[in-house]
Write an enzyme that holds these catalytic residues in place. Structure first.
Site, PDB file in Angstrom:
ATOM      1  N   CYS A   1      13.096  46.691 -25.486  1.00  0.00           N
ATOM      2  CA  CYS A   1      12.938  45.792 -24.272  1.00  0.00           C
ATOM      3  C   CYS A   1      12.468  44.631 -24.059  1.00  0.00           C
ATOM      4  O   CYS A   1      12.701  44.528 -22.988  1.00  0.00           O
ATOM      5  CB  CYS A   1      13.785  46.735 -22.945  1.00  0.00           C
TER       6      CYS A   1
ATOM      7  N   TYR B   1      12.622  58.308 -28.751  1.00  0.00           N
ATOM      8  CA  TYR B   1      12.794  57.937 -27.323  1.00  0.00           C
ATOM      9  C   TYR B   1      14.700  57.415 -26.613  1.00  0.00           C
ATOM     10  O   TYR B   1      15.000  57.001 -26.489  1.00  0.00           O
ATOM     11  CB  TYR B   1      12.040  56.627 -26.701  1.00  0.00           C
TER      12      TYR B   1
HETATM   13  N1  SAH Z   1      17.795  55.479 -26.785  1.00  0.00           N
HETATM   14  C1  SAH Z   1      18.084  55.649 -25.458  1.00  0.00           C
HETATM   15  C2  SAH Z   1      17.207  56.034 -24.806  1.00  0.00           C
HETATM   16  C3  SAH Z   1      16.624  54.671 -24.371  1.00  0.00           C
HETATM   17  S1  SAH Z   1      15.669  53.908 -23.321  1.00  0.00           S
HETATM   18  C4  SAH Z   1      19.451  54.347 -25.043  1.00  0.00           C
HETATM   19  O1  SAH Z   1      19.366  53.452 -25.939  1.00  0.00           O
HETATM   20  O2  SAH Z   1      19.942  55.543 -23.991  1.00  0.00           O
HETATM   21  C5  SAH Z   1      13.625  54.666 -22.993  1.00  0.00           C
HETATM   22  C6  SAH Z   1      13.199  56.232 -22.825  1.00  0.00           C
HETATM   23  O3  SAH Z   1      12.739  56.765 -23.039  1.00  0.00           O
HETATM   24  C7  SAH Z   1      14.198  56.700 -21.307  1.00  0.00           C
HETATM   25  O4  SAH Z   1      14.789  57.766 -21.350  1.00  0.00           O
HETATM   26  C8  SAH Z   1      12.736  57.690 -21.434  1.00  0.00           C
HETATM   27  O5  SAH Z   1      13.065  58.620 -20.344  1.00  0.00           O
HETATM   28  C9  SAH Z   1      12.178  57.760 -22.478  1.00  0.00           C
HETATM   29  N2  SAH Z   1      10.804  57.817 -22.435  1.00  0.00           N
HETATM   30  C10 SAH Z   1       9.879  57.207 -21.437  1.00  0.00           C
HETATM   31  N3  SAH Z   1       8.808  57.221 -21.713  1.00  0.00           N
HETATM   32  C11 SAH Z   1       8.575  58.336 -23.176  1.00  0.00           C
HETATM   33  C12 SAH Z   1       7.628  59.263 -24.305  1.00  0.00           C
HETATM   34  N4  SAH Z   1       5.993  59.597 -23.758  1.00  0.00           N
HETATM   35  N5  SAH Z   1       8.175  60.141 -25.219  1.00  0.00           N
HETATM   36  C13 SAH Z   1       9.773  60.553 -25.167  1.00  0.00           C
HETATM   37  N6  SAH Z   1      10.302  59.418 -24.251  1.00  0.00           N
HETATM   38  C14 SAH Z   1      10.148  58.280 -23.480  1.00  0.00           C
END
Ligand code: SAH
Length: 461
Positions: A415, A319
């Site tokens: 979160c 993610y």
């Molecule tokens: N680590 C990063 C983003 C965290 S937010 C930071 O700190 O900026 C969570 C992220 O997970 C988002 O970018 C969202 O698009 C992504 N996401 C949501 N569902 C997902 C999934 N099933 N597989 C991979 N990524 C996903």
């Protein structure tokens, strides 16, 4: 069996003493053991409350008057605080907010994860917990023939008309929303009318890089065409040189989702830049980027400390968004693999690696729950895994693949404490031990809380 009845009636006014807080920040008081939840009530306070809803086992009340205010009660600086609902804790001292958030995490660790013994540290707060947000998305409406912008009133789609400013928002963003509205209004651009599904301008989104002061404006319309586009661009860019990117997003759907599928660059660059510590990031309109820059730095520092990367380590950042955490990890590790579902975010992540001269990070578009088992099948066995899922937490397939990879350490950034606790239970049963949890206040004045958790592989006998 005798039918139980609640000891209060709907619309009745009662005197109530608050003993506790819910995780949403409402006061909890009891009448003959029957709990009532009352927004804006604080523990230790005695208040006049109107009963507004009566369920079998609990009810809800509205705070009418506080007879004996708590020492933690403060005057909310926002003029529309009680209408808006975007913030829930402005009436509470900041110290109490931090303590409430720590307690909330402790509660879920006990009740959901059954991990009573795990230390939950004091919440890391902000020195100045106001004006921290770097991004705003605000609905546009009309009143007496003029455009207005404002958040929706709680549980409604009525725009708050007399919202002067948003006290948790970067002032630059506040000013830019005002500028777009003023210019669009003068040019005669109509707002979107949700009921009739007619009109043009739906939302204005603004994101500003805290370190660079670069601003991106995204104008969201129902129509394919943005009327008076050239004049709007001219006035915005001539008056505000920090505007580096103007995008036009089209959303034709009757939906609560703000952004539509199509985003066109209408002026400047596709992204704005910001930096955290010594790493610079390009951010595009659709990519996730943490909203509170100073706290993000503290959050990532904690995640890095918990990850304790050695230069021989292979690391997965699941993610990963635009690769923020990945690139910090890559500075220490042998190799980092990032996975993320939004394609725009992955192209940002790749560009960000280049921008920072980082060559040992690889990024893949896909659902983490599909990519992880695939990576496992390819023989990828990371030493450390960092995860940072959205509010709904991780899928079981993802957690199982992670356990099967047998990393020595897992760092879970979350979160949402409830889904964190649910997932920790699964990881514990899969052979990982939760060592410590660090809450970080990314969202002061609201009831949201972020946590970083460190897990280590249990030593098998
Ligand atoms: N680590 C990063 C983003 C965290 S937010 C930071 O700190 O900026 C969570 C992220 O997970 C988002 O970018 C969202 O698009 C992504 N996401 C949501 N569902 C997902 C999934 N099933 N597989 C991979 N990524 C996903």
């Amino acid at each position: 069996m005798a039918k139980q009845t609640a000891p209060v009636k709907k619309n009745e006014t009662i005197t109530l003493e608050f003993e506790d807080l819910t995780h949403e920040g409402s006061g909890v008081g009891k009448i003959d053991g029957y709990p009532l939840f009352v927004p804006y009530g604080l523990p230790g306070e005695k208040a006049q409350v109107k009963v507004v809803k009566v369920n079998k086992n609990f009810g809800f009340g509205k705070l009418l008057e506080v007879d004996k205010p708590s020492e933690a009660r403060v005057e909310p600086p926002c003029n529309v605080y009680y209408q808006c609902g975007g913030c829930q804790l402005q009436h509470m001292s900041y110290d109490m907010q931090l303590e409430m958030k720590q307690n909330q995490v402790k509660n879920v660790m006990r009740k959901i994860a059954h991990l009573d013994h795990v230390p939950v540290h004091s919440t890391i707060g902000m020195e100045d917990p106001w004006r921290y947000r770097n991004k705003v998305q605000i609905p546009v409406g009309e009143k007496d023939g003029a455009l207005i912008t404002g958040f929706y009133q709680q549980r409604s789609h009525r725009i708050i008309e007399d919202m002067e400013t948003c006290v948790i928002q970067d002032e630059v963003n506040d000013r830019m929303v005002e500028a777009v509205r003023r210019i669009a209004d003068r040019l005669g651009i109509k707002s979107y009318d949700e009921k009739a599904d007619r009109g043009v301008l739906r939302h204005i989104m603004v994101r500003t890089g805290r370190e660079t002061n670069d601003t991106m404006i995204v104008i969201i319309t129902r129509t394919e065409k943005l009327p008076h586009k050239d004049q709007l661009i001219k006035e915005l860019t001539e008056t505000y040189p920090h505007v580096k990117s103007i995008m036009h997003n089209v959303n034709k759907e009757r939906t609560n989702v703000i952004l539509g599928r199509k985003t066109n660059l209408i002026w400047g660059e596709e992204y704005i830049y910001d930096s955290i510590g010594d790493i610079r990031f390009a951010i595009s309109a659709k990519s996730f980027y943490q909203v509170n820059p100073p706290q993000t730095k503290k959050l990532y520092e904690k995640a890095l400390e918990y990850a304790a990367i050695e230069h021989t380590d292979t690391v997965v950042d699941a993610y990963c968004g635009i690769g923020t955490i990945s690139l910090f990890l890559a500075q220490k590790a042998k190799k980092v693999y990032g996975v993320e579902v939004v394609p725009e975010a992955i192209s940002d992540a790749k560009m960000n690696a280049k921008l920072n001269g980082i060559t040992n990070a690889e990024f893949v578009v896909g659902e983490a729950e599909k990519v992880m088992p695939w990576w496992k099948a390819q023989g990828l066995n990371p030493d450390v895994i960092v995860v940072d899922p959205p509010r709904k937490g991780c899928e079981v397939d993802f957690l199982e693949a992670m356990i099967a990879m047998e990393p020595k350490r897992i760092v879970y950034v979350s979160c949402n404490p409830s889904t964190l606790a649910r997932d920790l239970r699964i990881l514990e049963d899969g052979g990982y031990e939760t060592k410590e949890v660090q809450p970080v206040d990314m969202f002061p004045q609201t009831n949201h809380i972020e946590c970083v958790t460190r897990l280590e592989k249990k030593v098998s006998n």
